[in-house]
Scaffold this motif. Structure first.
Motif, mmCIF file in Angstrom:
data_model
loop_
_atom_site.group_PDB
_atom_site.id
_atom_site.type_symbol
_atom_site.label_atom_id
_atom_site.label_comp_id
_atom_site.label_asym_id
_atom_site.label_seq_id
_atom_site.Cartn_x
_atom_site.Cartn_y
_atom_site.Cartn_z
ATOM 1 N N MET A 1 0.843 -1.197 0.000
ATOM 2 C CA MET A 1 0.000 0.000 0.000
ATOM 3 C C MET A 1 0.874 1.242 0.000
ATOM 4 O O MET A 1 1.824 1.340 0.771
ATOM 5 C CB MET A 1 -0.905 0.016 1.225
ATOM 6 N N LEU A 2 0.566 2.188 -0.841
ATOM 7 C CA LEU A 2 1.299 3.436 -0.881
ATOM 8 C C LEU A 2 0.771 4.355 0.196
ATOM 9 O O LEU A 2 -0.428 4.493 0.383
ATOM 10 C CB LEU A 2 1.141 4.102 -2.254
ATOM 11 N N SER A 3 1.671 5.002 0.929
ATOM 12 C CA SER A 3 1.253 5.912 1.982
ATOM 13 C C SER A 3 1.135 7.341 1.484
ATOM 14 O O SER A 3 0.772 8.231 2.236
ATOM 15 C CB SER A 3 2.257 5.865 3.149
ATOM 16 N N MET A 25 -7.808 0.866 3.405
ATOM 17 C CA MET A 25 -8.265 1.993 4.216
ATOM 18 C C MET A 25 -9.636 2.467 3.747
ATOM 19 O O MET A 25 -9.883 2.586 2.549
ATOM 20 C CB MET A 25 -7.299 3.173 4.115
ATOM 21 N N ASP A 26 -10.531 2.761 4.713
ATOM 22 C CA ASP A 26 -11.683 3.575 4.362
ATOM 23 C C ASP A 26 -11.295 5.025 4.624
ATOM 24 O O ASP A 26 -10.196 5.319 5.088
ATOM 25 C CB ASP A 26 -12.945 3.154 5.126
ATOM 26 N N CYS A 27 -12.178 5.932 4.305
ATOM 27 C CA CYS A 27 -11.752 7.328 4.399
ATOM 28 C C CYS A 27 -11.748 7.845 5.828
ATOM 29 O O CYS A 27 -11.087 8.825 6.122
ATOM 30 C CB CYS A 27 -12.596 8.191 3.475
ATOM 31 N N GLY A 28 -12.467 7.190 6.712
ATOM 32 C CA GLY A 28 -12.353 7.558 8.112
ATOM 33 C C GLY A 28 -11.007 7.179 8.685
ATOM 34 O O GLY A 28 -10.533 7.796 9.635
ATOM 35 N N SER A 29 -10.369 6.151 8.119
ATOM 36 C CA SER A 29 -9.075 5.724 8.636
ATOM 37 C C SER A 29 -7.918 6.285 7.832
ATOM 38 O O SER A 29 -6.799 5.832 7.963
ATOM 39 C CB SER A 29 -8.988 4.192 8.657
ATOM 40 N N GLY A 30 -8.159 7.265 6.976
ATOM 41 C CA GLY A 30 -7.042 7.969 6.371
ATOM 42 C C GLY A 30 -7.063 8.189 4.879
ATOM 43 O O GLY A 30 -6.302 9.005 4.378
ATOM 44 N N LEU A 31 -7.911 7.473 4.137
ATOM 45 C CA LEU A 31 -7.893 7.650 2.692
ATOM 46 C C LEU A 31 -8.259 9.076 2.304
ATOM 47 O O LEU A 31 -7.712 9.632 1.354
ATOM 48 C CB LEU A 31 -8.843 6.650 2.022
ATOM 49 N N ALA A 318 4.043 15.131 9.261
ATOM 50 C CA ALA A 318 2.956 15.793 9.980
ATOM 51 C C ALA A 318 1.758 14.868 10.060
ATOM 52 O O ALA A 318 1.477 14.111 9.128
ATOM 53 C CB ALA A 318 2.563 17.097 9.273
ATOM 54 N N TRP A 319 1.043 14.942 11.174
ATOM 55 C CA TRP A 319 -0.096 14.071 11.444
ATOM 56 C C TRP A 319 -1.311 14.885 11.863
ATOM 57 O O TRP A 319 -1.213 16.042 12.247
ATOM 58 C CB TRP A 319 0.260 13.079 12.563
ATOM 59 N N TRP A 320 -2.476 14.225 11.813
ATOM 60 C CA TRP A 320 -3.762 14.833 12.148
ATOM 61 C C TRP A 320 -3.835 15.207 13.632
ATOM 62 O O TRP A 320 -4.450 16.210 13.983
ATOM 63 C CB TRP A 320 -4.871 13.847 11.803
ATOM 64 N N HIS A 321 -3.224 14.404 14.499
ATOM 65 C CA HIS A 321 -3.395 14.593 15.940
ATOM 66 C C HIS A 321 -2.201 13.975 16.661
ATOM 67 O O HIS A 321 -1.656 12.960 16.211
ATOM 68 C CB HIS A 321 -4.694 13.909 16.396
ATOM 69 N N PRO A 322 -1.781 14.539 17.814
ATOM 70 C CA PRO A 322 -0.603 14.005 18.500
ATOM 71 C C PRO A 322 -0.750 12.591 19.033
ATOM 72 O O PRO A 322 0.266 11.909 19.243
ATOM 73 C CB PRO A 322 -0.364 15.003 19.648
ATOM 74 N N VAL A 323 -1.968 12.086 19.260
ATOM 75 C CA VAL A 323 -2.089 10.706 19.748
ATOM 76 C C VAL A 323 -1.930 9.694 18.622
ATOM 77 O O VAL A 323 -1.898 8.490 18.879
ATOM 78 C CB VAL A 323 -3.436 10.449 20.471
ATOM 79 N N PRO A 328 0.040 5.348 10.413
ATOM 80 C CA PRO A 328 0.282 5.888 9.067
ATOM 81 C C PRO A 328 -0.988 6.370 8.377
ATOM 82 O O PRO A 328 -0.925 7.171 7.449
ATOM 83 C CB PRO A 328 0.906 4.706 8.321
ATOM 84 N N HIS A 329 -2.163 5.895 8.833
ATOM 85 C CA HIS A 329 -3.406 6.313 8.211
ATOM 86 C C HIS A 329 -3.773 7.759 8.541
ATOM 87 O O HIS A 329 -4.622 8.348 7.867
ATOM 88 C CB HIS A 329 -4.556 5.399 8.664
ATOM 89 N N LEU A 330 -3.167 8.330 9.575
ATOM 90 C CA LEU A 330 -3.497 9.694 9.987
ATOM 91 C C LEU A 330 -2.353 10.664 9.697
ATOM 92 O O LEU A 330 -2.276 11.741 10.272
ATOM 93 C CB LEU A 330 -3.882 9.722 11.467
ATOM 94 N N ARG A 331 -1.512 10.268 8.777
ATOM 95 C CA ARG A 331 -0.398 11.127 8.366
ATOM 96 C C ARG A 331 -0.878 12.130 7.328
ATOM 97 O O ARG A 331 -1.559 11.768 6.359
ATOM 98 C CB ARG A 331 0.712 10.258 7.792
ATOM 99 N N ILE A 332 -0.525 13.390 7.521
ATOM 100 C CA ILE A 332 -0.932 14.441 6.595
ATOM 101 C C ILE A 332 0.137 14.702 5.543
ATOM 102 O O ILE A 332 -0.168 14.937 4.368
ATOM 103 C CB ILE A 332 -1.227 15.754 7.363
ATOM 104 N N ALA A 333 1.394 14.698 5.959
ATOM 105 C CA ALA A 333 2.477 15.063 5.039
ATOM 106 C C ALA A 333 3.733 14.277 5.384
ATOM 107 O O ALA A 333 3.913 13.827 6.511
ATOM 108 C CB ALA A 333 2.751 16.565 5.113
#
Length: 367
Positions: A1-3, A25-31, A318-323, A328-333
């Motif tokens: 899977m590509l991140s 991934m569904d879109c709630g988990s990062g897509l 960068a990530w969506w939230h510190p927790v 990897p599903h909540l990585r922004i950049a």
């Protein structure tokens, strides 16, 4: 899977400017984050190819495209059970962007662009059983470089940012913590610490040199040692109390954050009574649940649907939230240096979520 998005030569649907492989991934988990970032990098009229093995995306992706104004140009299924391929053509219109110095907020959310988190490092003197960042004495330091993030902090101020929280790991294990704190001058600065290692030597000197408008947020999970030491290590409760007293004596404002596996009312009441004794103001206390991330064996499942965004930078991205910095599903950049993209992805994602809610539609479900 590509991140992240890549630039392929061709796909089963023909050529596209970029490709997202979302795996299962569904879109709630990062897509949704991957798609949003990729779309921001395309020009109007260019095609984004998306591959997914998650069946809900067959329903959700066209809804997303309709909400945002893009066009699903083509799609196919490799079999009845997937995976599925889509190409989406970017519309010429851009989602609204705030002017410089403004922030974006809906309802009671902390305005996007107001607060930024930064993981100074990932090594720690403790190995807490529920650590979402998987920090420990054996963890790779992965330290932020003051020369790299100093300009980013300045950019954050220039864009109207107000609050910076420096967390870890244990920030006082970063040999250049003082430089990071100084680079963030002019912001409301908070250091999250276990308060155990700044009592003497070089770290004591560092503590005494820090501006007194910097807040020390100390982790203390219980009114007595049993629960705290069980989760964080023998003797850690007593040393944390000593650190709280030292920080107070030096004139720092001290906040307390407790992480608890349960919601035992009696234990919470006893903790508040203890904090009364320690002179911690009511507004300087937070009791939070364990997130099912990192080292935690249980806790609350988190996703972009259940976490209000609090963008965080690390040495790795960068990530969506510190927790969620191990998720990897909540990585922004992939890099922490482009604040416009980081905050832009968050704003665009929130606008899609709110548009879906306002229309009464369920989009990007999370199990």
């Amino acid at each position: 899977m590509l991140s992240a998005d890549t630039q392929p030569t061709t796909t089963p649907l023909g050529d596209a400017a970029r490709l997202i492989d979302g795996g299962d991934m569904d879109c709630g988990s990062g897509l949704l984050l991957l798609i949003t970032r990729a779309m921001r990098r395309l020009q109007a009229g260019e095609l984004l190819a998306i591959r997914s093995a998650e069946g809900s995306v067959v329903t959700d992706l066209p809804v997303w495209a309709e909400l945002v104004g893009h066009e699903v140009a083509d799609h196919l299924a490799e079999s009845e059970t997937g995976p599925w391929w889509f190409t989406v053509r970017k519309d010429g219109a851009e989602l609204a962007k705030p002017d410089a110095g403004t922030v974006f907020s809906i309802g009671d959310r902390t305005p996007v662009g107001h607060r930024l988190w930064a993981y100074t490092n990932f090594d720690c003197n403790l190995a807490c059983l529920y650590c979402c960042a998987e920090s420990s004495p054996k963890a790779a330091p992965r330290r932020l470089d003051p020369e790299v993030v100093g300009p980013l902090f300045a950019e954050f101020r220039a864009q109207g940012g107000k609050e910076l929280l420096l967390t870890g790991g244990e920030p006082f294990m970063h040999p250049q913590l003082g430089e990071l704190v100084d680079a963030a001058a002019g912001l409301e600065r908070t250091i999250l610490t276990n308060a155990m290692i700044f009592h003497r030597g070089r770290r004591r000197e560092l503590l005494e040199s820090i501006d007194r408008d910097v807040v020390m947020q100390v982790s203390l999970d219980s009114a007595t040692p049993e629960i705290h030491d069980k989760m964080r290590g023998a003797g850690s409760w007593a040393r944390a109390l000593d650190g709280i007293g030292l920080a107070h004596s030096l004139g720092f404002r001290v906040k307390i954050a407790a992480t608890r596996m349960d919601e035992d009312p009696e234990g919470v009441r006893e903790l508040h009574e203890r904090l009364d004794v320690e002179g911690i103001a009511q507004e300087d206390r937070v009791i939070r649940p364990v997130a099912a991330e990192g080292f935690a064996d249980g806790g609350i499942h988190v996703s972009i649907d259940s976490l209000e965004p609090e963008p965080v930078i690390t040495a790795d991205g960068a990530w969506w939230h510190p927790v969620a910095v191990t998720n990897p599903h909540l990585r922004i950049a992939d890099a922490p240096l482009d604040l416009e993209e980081i905050f832009g992805v968050v704003r665009d994602t929130l606008q899609v979520q709110d548009a879906a809610s306002a229309s009464g539609r369920e989009v990007f479900r999370c199990a």
